[in-house]
Write an enzyme that holds these catalytic residues in place. Structure first.
Site, PDB file in Angstrom:
ATOM      1  N   LYS A   1       0.772  -1.235   0.000  1.00 28.30           N
ATOM      2  CA  LYS A   1       0.000   0.000   0.000  1.00 28.30           C
ATOM      3  C   LYS A   1       0.814   1.301   0.000  1.00 28.30           C
ATOM      4  O   LYS A   1       0.353   2.306  -0.558  1.00 28.30           O
ATOM      5  CB  LYS A   1      -0.970   0.002   1.183  1.00 28.30           C
ATOM      6  CG  LYS A   1      -2.122  -0.978   1.054  1.00 28.30           C
ATOM      7  CD  LYS A   1      -3.124  -0.533   0.014  1.00 28.30           C
ATOM      8  CE  LYS A   1      -4.368  -1.402   0.027  1.00 28.30           C
ATOM      9  NZ  LYS A   1      -5.412  -0.895  -0.888  1.00 28.30           N
TER      10      LYS A   1
ATOM     11  N   ASP B   1      -9.962  -0.064   5.169  1.00 21.10           N
ATOM     12  CA  ASP B   1     -10.252  -1.273   5.935  1.00 21.10           C
ATOM     13  C   ASP B   1      -8.960  -1.812   6.528  1.00 21.10           C
ATOM     14  O   ASP B   1      -8.899  -2.949   6.970  1.00 21.10           O
ATOM     15  CB  ASP B   1     -10.961  -2.330   5.090  1.00 21.10           C
ATOM     16  CG  ASP B   1     -10.303  -2.557   3.735  1.00 21.10           C
ATOM     17  OD1 ASP B   1      -9.111  -2.197   3.595  1.00 21.10           O
ATOM     18  OD2 ASP B   1     -10.967  -3.072   2.828  1.00 21.10           O
TER      19      ASP B   1
END
Length: 398
Positions: free
Chosen positions: A77, A123
Site C-alpha cells: 500500500k 479497511d
C-alpha cells in the site's frame, strides 16, 4: 497435498487482447518510479520462487512477489497511498511556489504543509499508508475506518500520528464519509477507489501500485515470460495496476489474467458477468479483510473490464490453509509471512489448478509461469498468530 475449493468461476465475456486507453498519466509510471525510489528505506520487494507448490500443481513456475516487507509497513500500500499524498502536496506547493518538483522531504516544504490535512477511508492497509506518508511529509492526517477494522489495525494507523474516526457501516460507507468531510473541511482526500467524480488521487494511487510489477519485470529478466497472473481484487486498484503494467510490457501477448475475490463480496465477479459495475450489498465482511468491498473502482474498471480473462471466488476457509502452508518450511522459497488478504491470489491459483475443467480452460500446465502477489504480511499480528499458531517472528526463526 494442499487442497482449496472454488466457490464460483467464470470467463469474462468482454476479455480482449487489445490494450484500451488507460486512465493514467502518460508519464505516471516514470513519476512514481522517480519519486518512490528516493524515499528513505526504498528497495524492490523480493520475488519468492514457490518451486515445491509449482511441482505439486504441475506448473512450471510460481513467482510470488512478497510485499510483506515493503517499507516496514507490511503491505504494498505505501506505493499507492503515500505516493498519492506526495502528489497532492506537490501540486499544492507547485501552485504556491512555482516549483514543479518541490522537495517534500526538506524542512522548508514540511513547514509549508504542516497546516494541511489529508484524509482517507480504509479497511486497514491503505489508511496506514496514507498516515505513514503524511508523517513523512509533515502534514496532518485523519483516517476514517469502517466497523470491521480490528483494533490492532487502528492502532497501527494511529502510531503514525493519524486521527482515527469510526464510521458505522461498511468500507463503502467510510469512503463516502471521508469524501464528504474532505469537501466540507477543505482537506485533501486520498481514496484508493473512484466513484467517477474523484479521479486524480485514486489515479495516483493506482499509478504508484504499478511500480510493483515494474520491479518484477526487471527481476524476472532472463526468465521465460509470465503466462498467467492471479490478482486479488477489492475495489480493484492493485489488480488493475498489475494487469495494466503487464499489458504495457507484453502487448497482445499479455498473461492470462484471473481476478480472485471472497464469495461474500465479489463485486468484480458480478460486474464483469453483467458487463457493467454492479454493487454488492448485505454482509460483505470477509476474513480476507482488505477485499471486503462492495463496489468496484471506476478508475480500475476500464482496465479490468477487458483485461480480466477469468473471475474466481473463494470462501473464507481458504485463509488458514494458505497462511499455514506459506508459514511452513519447504524446499522452495519459504517460509513467507502472508496475511489474510495477502494469500488470496495464491489461494485462487491453487483452487483453479486443482479444478480439471477450469485448469484446461485457463491453459494451466507444466509450461505455465504464474505471477502472484503477496499483498500483505501480518498486518494484524494477533489474527496472524491465532490462525497460524505462531507469530511472524517465530515463523521466520523456526
Amino acid at each position: 497435498m494442499i487442497k482449496i475449493s472454488l466457490e464460483r468461476a467464470a470467463r469474462n465475456p468482454a476479455a480482449s487482447l487489445s490494450l484500451p486507453e488507460l486512465p493514467f498519466e502518460a508519464d505516471g509510471m516514470e513519476i512514481a518510479r522517480r519519486t518512490i525510489s528516493n524515499w528513505p528505506g526504498y528497495a524492490p520487494s523480493p520475488i519468492r520462487d514457490l518451486s515445491d507448490l509449482a511441482a505439486e500443481l504441475d506448473l512450471g513456475k510460481i513467482w510470488f512477489k512478497d510485499e510483506s516487507v515493503r517499507f516496514g509497513l507490511g503491505s504494498f500500500k505505501p506505493l499507492g497511498g503515500a505516493f498519492a499524498v506526495s502528489r497532492a502536496l506537490s501540486r499544492h506547493l507547485a501552485g504556491e511556489t512555482g516549483s514543479e518538483a518541490p522537495d517534500l522531504l526538506s524542512s522548508d516544504m514540511k513547514a509549508r504543509v504542516a497546516s494541511l490535512t489529508v484524509t482517507a477511508a480504509t479497511d486497514g492497509n491503505h489508511g496506514r499508508s496514507v498516515a505513514w506518508g503524511a508523517r513523512m511529509f509533515g502534514c496532518r492526517c485523519v483516517i476514517f475506518v469502517c466497523s470491521s477494522v480490528s483494533q490492532q489495525r487502528k492502532d497501527a494507523i494511529a502510531s503514525y500520528g493519524a486521527e482515527i474516526r469510526q464510521v458505522d457501516g461498511s468500507f463503502d460507507d467510510a469512503v463516502r464519509m471521508a469524501d464528504q468531510t474532505a469537501r466540507k473541511e477543505g482537506w485533501f482526500v486520498i481514496p484508493d477507489t473512484s466513484d467517477g467524480e474523484t479521479v486524480i488521487a485514486p489515479r495516483d494511487v493506482t499509478q504508484g501500485y504499478m511500480l510493483m510489477v515494474d520491479e518484477a519485470l526487471e527481476q524476472l529478466k532472463g526468465e521465460p515470460p509470465v503466462t498467467h497472473i492471479f490478482l486479488q481484487a477489492g475495489v480493484g486498484g492493485m489488480a488493475s495496476a498489475s494487469a495494466a503494467r503487464f499489458w504495457q510490457a507484453y502487448g497482445d501477448k499479455r498473461p492470462v489474467t484471473t481476478i480472485v475475490e471472497p464469495e461474500k463480496c465479489a463485486c468484480w465477479y458480478e460486474s464483469l458477468v453483467a458487463g457493467k459495475p454492479v454493487a454488492v450489498t448485505g454482509d460483505i465482511d470477509s476474513a480476507m479483510a482488505g477485499l471486503s468491498c462492495g463496489e468496484v473502482s471506476l478508475i480500475a474498471w476500464p482496465v479490468l473490464e477487458t483485461g480480466a480473462d477469468f473471475m474466481v471466488t473463494l470462501n473464507d476457509d481458504a485463509v488458514p490453509v494458505m497462511m499455514r502452508y506459506l508459514a511452513g518450511r519447504g524446499g522452495d522459497d519459504r517460509p513467507v509471512i502472508a496475511g489474510e488478504t495477502g494469500i488470496s491470489g495464491l489461494a485462487g491459483l491453487v483452487a483453479a489448478a486443482q479444478d480439471e475443467a477450469l485448469r484446461k480452460e485457463m491453459g494451466l500446465g507444466p509450461d505455465s509461469h504464474v505471477f502472484v502477489v503477496n499483498s500483505e504480511g501480518d498486518t494484524d499480528p494477533d489474527a496472524y498468530k491465532t490462525i497460524v499458531g505462531k507469530s511472524a517472528s517465530e515463523v521466520l526463526g523456526q
